[in-house]
Enzyme design. Structure first.
Site, PDB file in Angstrom:
ATOM      1  N   HIS A 126       0.985  -1.271   0.030  1.00  0.00           N
ATOM      2  CA  HIS A 126      -0.057   0.044  -0.239  1.00  0.00           C
ATOM      3  C   HIS A 126       0.803   1.228   0.091  1.00  0.00           C
ATOM      4  CE1 HIS A 126      -4.375  -1.473   1.187  1.00  0.00           C
ATOM      5  NE2 HIS A 126      -3.575  -2.217   0.470  1.00  0.00           N
ATOM      6  N   TYR A 173       3.908   6.250  10.347  1.00  0.00           N
ATOM      7  CA  TYR A 173       2.990   4.985  10.062  1.00  0.00           C
ATOM      8  C   TYR A 173       3.917   4.055   9.205  1.00  0.00           C
ATOM      9  CZ  TYR A 173      -1.234   2.412   8.340  1.00  0.00           C
ATOM     10  OH  TYR A 173      -2.471   1.798   8.296  1.00  0.00           O
ATOM     11  N   LYS A 230       0.542  -0.561  15.056  1.00  0.00           N
ATOM     12  CA  LYS A 230       2.060  -0.609  15.515  1.00  0.00           C
ATOM     13  C   LYS A 230       2.200  -1.689  16.349  1.00  0.00           C
ATOM     14  CE  LYS A 230       3.771   2.689  13.179  1.00  0.00           C
ATOM     15  NZ  LYS A 230       4.416   2.165  11.825  1.00  0.00           N
ATOM     16  N   TYR A 232      -9.334   5.618   7.885  1.00  0.00           N
ATOM     17  CA  TYR A 232      -9.518   5.822   9.106  1.00  0.00           C
ATOM     18  C   TYR A 232     -10.502   6.999   9.051  1.00  0.00           C
ATOM     19  CZ  TYR A 232      -5.224   2.909  10.044  1.00  0.00           C
ATOM     20  OH  TYR A 232      -4.357   2.075  10.153  1.00  0.00           O
ATOM     21  N   PRO A 270      -4.431   0.344  18.842  1.00  0.00           N
ATOM     22  CA  PRO A 270      -4.241   0.045  17.466  1.00  0.00           C
ATOM     23  C   PRO A 270      -4.393   0.951  16.205  1.00  0.00           C
ATOM     24  CG  PRO A 270      -6.442  -0.901  18.261  1.00  0.00           C
ATOM     25  CD  PRO A 270      -5.762  -0.199  19.364  1.00  0.00           C
TER      26      PRO A 270
HETATM   27  P1  RFL Z   1       0.903 -12.019  21.826  1.00  0.00           P
HETATM   28  O1  RFL Z   1       0.435 -12.175  20.174  1.00  0.00           O
HETATM   29  O2  RFL Z   1      -0.205 -11.583  22.671  1.00  0.00           O
HETATM   30  O3  RFL Z   1       1.479 -13.470  21.928  1.00  0.00           O
HETATM   31  C1  RFL Z   1       1.660 -13.819  23.483  1.00  0.00           C
HETATM   32  C2  RFL Z   1       1.765 -15.142  23.459  1.00  0.00           C
HETATM   33  O4  RFL Z   1       1.827 -15.938  24.719  1.00  0.00           O
HETATM   34  C3  RFL Z   1       1.139 -16.940  25.323  1.00  0.00           C
HETATM   35  N1  RFL Z   1       1.182 -16.859  26.610  1.00  0.00           N
HETATM   36  C4  RFL Z   1       1.730 -17.810  27.203  1.00  0.00           C
HETATM   37  N2  RFL Z   1       2.354 -18.887  26.913  1.00  0.00           N
HETATM   38  C5  RFL Z   1       2.945 -19.677  27.706  1.00  0.00           C
HETATM   39  N3  RFL Z   1       2.668 -19.407  29.197  1.00  0.00           N
HETATM   40  C6  RFL Z   1       2.164 -18.440  29.659  1.00  0.00           C
HETATM   41  N4  RFL Z   1       1.858 -18.079  31.018  1.00  0.00           N
HETATM   42  C7  RFL Z   1       1.482 -17.472  28.541  1.00  0.00           C
HETATM   43  N5  RFL Z   1       0.698 -16.443  28.902  1.00  0.00           N
HETATM   44  C8  RFL Z   1       0.729 -16.048  27.586  1.00  0.00           C
HETATM   45  C9  RFL Z   1      -0.251 -16.377  24.602  1.00  0.00           C
HETATM   46  O5  RFL Z   1      -1.147 -17.668  24.437  1.00  0.00           O
HETATM   47  C10 RFL Z   1       0.155 -15.829  23.173  1.00  0.00           C
HETATM   48  O6  RFL Z   1       0.052 -16.965  22.130  1.00  0.00           O
HETATM   49  O7  RFL Z   1       2.191 -11.020  21.819  1.00  0.00           O
HETATM   50  P2  RFL Z   1       3.364 -10.731  21.063  1.00  0.00           P
HETATM   51  O8  RFL Z   1       4.154 -11.578  20.229  1.00  0.00           O
HETATM   52  O9  RFL Z   1       4.040  -9.545  21.891  1.00  0.00           O
HETATM   53  O10 RFL Z   1       2.645  -9.925  19.837  1.00  0.00           O
HETATM   54  C11 RFL Z   1       2.069  -8.404  20.116  1.00  0.00           C
HETATM   55  C12 RFL Z   1       0.741  -8.249  19.167  1.00  0.00           C
HETATM   56  O11 RFL Z   1      -0.018  -9.645  19.074  1.00  0.00           O
HETATM   57  C13 RFL Z   1      -0.190  -7.439  19.396  1.00  0.00           C
HETATM   58  O12 RFL Z   1       0.753  -5.980  19.720  1.00  0.00           O
HETATM   59  C14 RFL Z   1      -1.067  -7.009  18.376  1.00  0.00           C
HETATM   60  O13 RFL Z   1      -1.791  -7.665  17.725  1.00  0.00           O
HETATM   61  C15 RFL Z   1      -1.812  -5.880  19.105  1.00  0.00           C
HETATM   62  N6  RFL Z   1      -3.340  -5.793  18.550  1.00  0.00           N
HETATM   63  C16 RFL Z   1      -3.612  -5.332  17.514  1.00  0.00           C
HETATM   64  N7  RFL Z   1      -2.514  -4.605  16.906  1.00  0.00           N
HETATM   65  C17 RFL Z   1      -2.833  -3.774  15.824  1.00  0.00           C
HETATM   66  O14 RFL Z   1      -1.908  -3.266  14.978  1.00  0.00           O
HETATM   67  N8  RFL Z   1      -4.030  -4.040  15.010  1.00  0.00           N
HETATM   68  C18 RFL Z   1      -5.029  -4.798  15.438  1.00  0.00           C
HETATM   69  O15 RFL Z   1      -6.193  -4.691  15.089  1.00  0.00           O
HETATM   70  C19 RFL Z   1      -5.007  -5.527  16.678  1.00  0.00           C
HETATM   71  N9  RFL Z   1      -5.926  -6.216  17.310  1.00  0.00           N
HETATM   72  C20 RFL Z   1      -4.429  -6.592  19.347  1.00  0.00           C
HETATM   73  C21 RFL Z   1      -5.569  -6.947  18.518  1.00  0.00           C
HETATM   74  C22 RFL Z   1      -4.136  -7.086  20.535  1.00  0.00           C
HETATM   75  C23 RFL Z   1      -5.200  -8.185  20.964  1.00  0.00           C
HETATM   76  N10 RFL Z   1      -4.857  -8.469  22.542  1.00  0.00           N
HETATM   77  C24 RFL Z   1      -3.296  -8.658  22.925  1.00  0.00           C
HETATM   78  C25 RFL Z   1      -5.882  -9.265  23.134  1.00  0.00           C
HETATM   79  C26 RFL Z   1      -6.758  -7.626  19.235  1.00  0.00           C
HETATM   80  C27 RFL Z   1      -6.456  -8.185  20.379  1.00  0.00           C
HETATM   81  C28 RFL Z   1      -7.639  -8.985  21.008  1.00  0.00           C
HETATM   82  C1  PHB Z   2      -6.277  -4.541  10.899  1.00  0.00           C
HETATM   83  O1  PHB Z   2      -6.148  -4.679   9.531  1.00  0.00           O
HETATM   84  O2  PHB Z   2      -6.558  -5.469  11.774  1.00  0.00           O
HETATM   85  C2  PHB Z   2      -5.924  -3.106  11.182  1.00  0.00           C
HETATM   86  C3  PHB Z   2      -5.364  -2.331  10.278  1.00  0.00           C
HETATM   87  C4  PHB Z   2      -4.741  -1.037  10.798  1.00  0.00           C
HETATM   88  C5  PHB Z   2      -4.837  -0.623  12.091  1.00  0.00           C
HETATM   89  C6  PHB Z   2      -5.556  -1.508  12.947  1.00  0.00           C
HETATM   90  C7  PHB Z   2      -5.749  -2.808  12.562  1.00  0.00           C
HETATM   91  O3  PHB Z   2      -4.449   0.544  12.413  1.00  0.00           O
END
Ligand code: RFL
Ligand code: PHB
Length: 390
Positions: free
Chosen positions: A72, A384, A296, A200, A292
């Site tokens: 993009h 970004y 990032k 957005y 989000p």
């Molecule tokens: P993760 O991906 O949360 O992975 C952590 C892993 O650790 C495991 N775990 C354990 N394993 C063993 N023993 C324990 N005691 C444990 N406790 C936990 C969990 O099962 C999991 O598999 O962290 P990591 O690797 O730091 O990655 C970070 C990203 O995942 C996160 O920053 C982003 O996904 C944030 N986030 C979003 N970011 C965006 O930019 N756009 C989004 O749309 C977006 N949606 C989200 C999200 C984070 C969410 N969380 C944390 C609840 C939606 C959700 C629901």
């Molecule tokens: C997504 O596609 O899940 C997404 C994209 C951009 C954002 C957050 C989530 O800032």
């Protein structure tokens, strides 16, 4: 069990750092609380910075990303009916982002690790970390049995609700936090995206985001009050509300379809520092959370993995304590800049329930400044696409 680095958590931070260490010939064991299917299906972020893509290429884990990822060259900010394009070729020439789901990144990395025959123990929960000052031991529960992993370093990659950060004495870390009074309700559906780029949208009714996973799969989000329940959002209500928050021309192009996944994520800004205590390094959401709005969270986890692997390799190969010492400060510089951007974007785009009249005017002025100023749009574009990974 014995290894060099015990990695707790198989999200992006754990899987990327494990692959970087393995590439340098360092032994790792990953322990993951959840089942394999759950981890491979979890839907989260969708936008990759160039440095994240380059890290995955460097690991030889990007062949599907290179085939299927969507490059993009910009995105759209909408303020009511006014649209402002953040055009990367004009604002940050030569830079772009890639739309490719976190779910796919995790699948590719799990496949990469399994193909190499390296240990990744699903359904294994870390419950305690012992002897952090010396040779650490991670105590795990697996199918009712205790599994002990002895190691030289622990990488806490277990997310915001994980064990690693909470296993530290509270006086060892300082936390800073904002809990926003809203969350995002997300819907994934197999319908073509309403617009070719991400949109957005700020509206009087609250924020909405049009994102995508491919030319046939859309990801939409709307701002909802904190504490809202999914049951209160039947699918028709969601689609109607989404349309009302988008500029008319884009709303008219929204195609509805059954939700493949629906979830509500609370929004918060959170940082724990330092990110290293003795032989434990915290990575990703275990150390920090961003709302989000700046896309990032995943990219920050990938940057931490890069810095942490670099520090651990120097420490394990040559006993370089200074490299371990440097990890926290290096990672935190990027973390705080990224927190700032995510917070700024969140404040710019959302409806806040209790702004003072002055704060509401500030938000209006910020929006009109972004619409009018090339410099203001450059600041958004530069952040970004991602700050450099040194
Ligand atoms: P993760 O991906 O949360 O992975 C952590 C892993 O650790 C495991 N775990 C354990 N394993 C063993 N023993 C324990 N005691 C444990 N406790 C936990 C969990 O099962 C999991 O598999 O962290 P990591 O690797 O730091 O990655 C970070 C990203 O995942 C996160 O920053 C982003 O996904 C944030 N986030 C979003 N970011 C965006 O930019 N756009 C989004 O749309 C977006 N949606 C989200 C999200 C984070 C969410 N969380 C944390 C609840 C939606 C959700 C629901
Ligand atoms: C997504 O596609 O899940 C997404 C994209 C951009 C954002 C957050 C989530 O800032």
């Amino acid at each position: 069990m014995q290894t060099d680095v015990c990695i707790i958590g198989a999200g992006p931070a754990g899987l990327i750092s494990a692959a970087l260490l393995a590439q340098a010939g360092i032994e790792t064991i990953i322990v993951e609380h959840r089942a394999r299917d759950y981890v491979l299906q979890r839907v989260r972020a969708g936008v990759l910075e160039q440095s994240t893509v380059e890290t995955l290429r460097h690991l030889g884990a990007a062949s599907r990303l290179d085939r299927e990822g969507l490059v993009h060259e910009g995105f759209v900010l909408a303020f009511g009916e006014t649209t402002v394009r953040i055009a990367f070729p004009d604002l940050v020439p030569g830079r772009h982002v890639t739309v490719y789901g976190q779910t796919e990144v995790v699948r590719d990395l799990v496949a990469h690790r399994e193909a190499a025959g390296l240990p990744l123990l699903f359904e294994t929960e870390a419950v305690a970390i012992e002897n952090l000052d010396g040779s650490p031991r991670v105590v795990c529960r697996r199918a009712g049995e205790t599994v002990l992993v002895s190691c030289r370093l622990v990488f806490g990659c277990d997310g915001f609700h994980g064990l690693a950060r909470r296993a530290l004495p509270p006086e060892a870390i300082k936390t800073s936090e904002i809990a926003y009074p809203f969350g995002w309700l997300g819907v994934l559906a197999d319908v073509p995206p309403a617009h070719e780029e991400l949109v957005y949208a700020a509206s009087d009714r609250g924020f909405a985001l049009c994102s995508m996973r491919s030319s046939t799969r859309s990801r939409y989000y709307i701002q909802v009050p904190a504490g809202e329940r999914l049951e209160d959002w039947p699918e028709e209500r969601f689609w109607a509300e989404l349309r009302r928050r988008l500029p008319a021309e884009i709303a008219a192009r929204v195609r509805e379809g059954p939700a493949i996944e629906r979830s509500i994520a609370p929004l918060r800004s959170f940082v724990a520092e330092p990110m290293r205590i003795a032989h434990l390094l915290l990575l990703g959401d275990a150390a920090h959370v961003v709302p989000p709005t700046g896309a990032k969270g995943l990219n920050l986890a990938a940057a931490d993995a890069w810095y942490a692997a670099r520090a651990a390799i120097k420490f394990l190969r040559a006993g370089d304590e200074a490299a371990l010492d440097a990890y926290s400060a290096t990672a935190l510089t990027r973390v705080w800049r990224t927190e700032r951007f995510s917070w700024m974007m969140t404040k710019l785009m959302h409806t806040f329930p209790d702004l003072t009249p002055f704060e509401a005017k500030m938000q209006d002025a910020e929006r009109s400044y972004v619409a009018a100023s090339h410099a203001a749009r450059t600041v958004i574009a530069e952040n970004y696409v991602g700050l450099p990974l040194d």
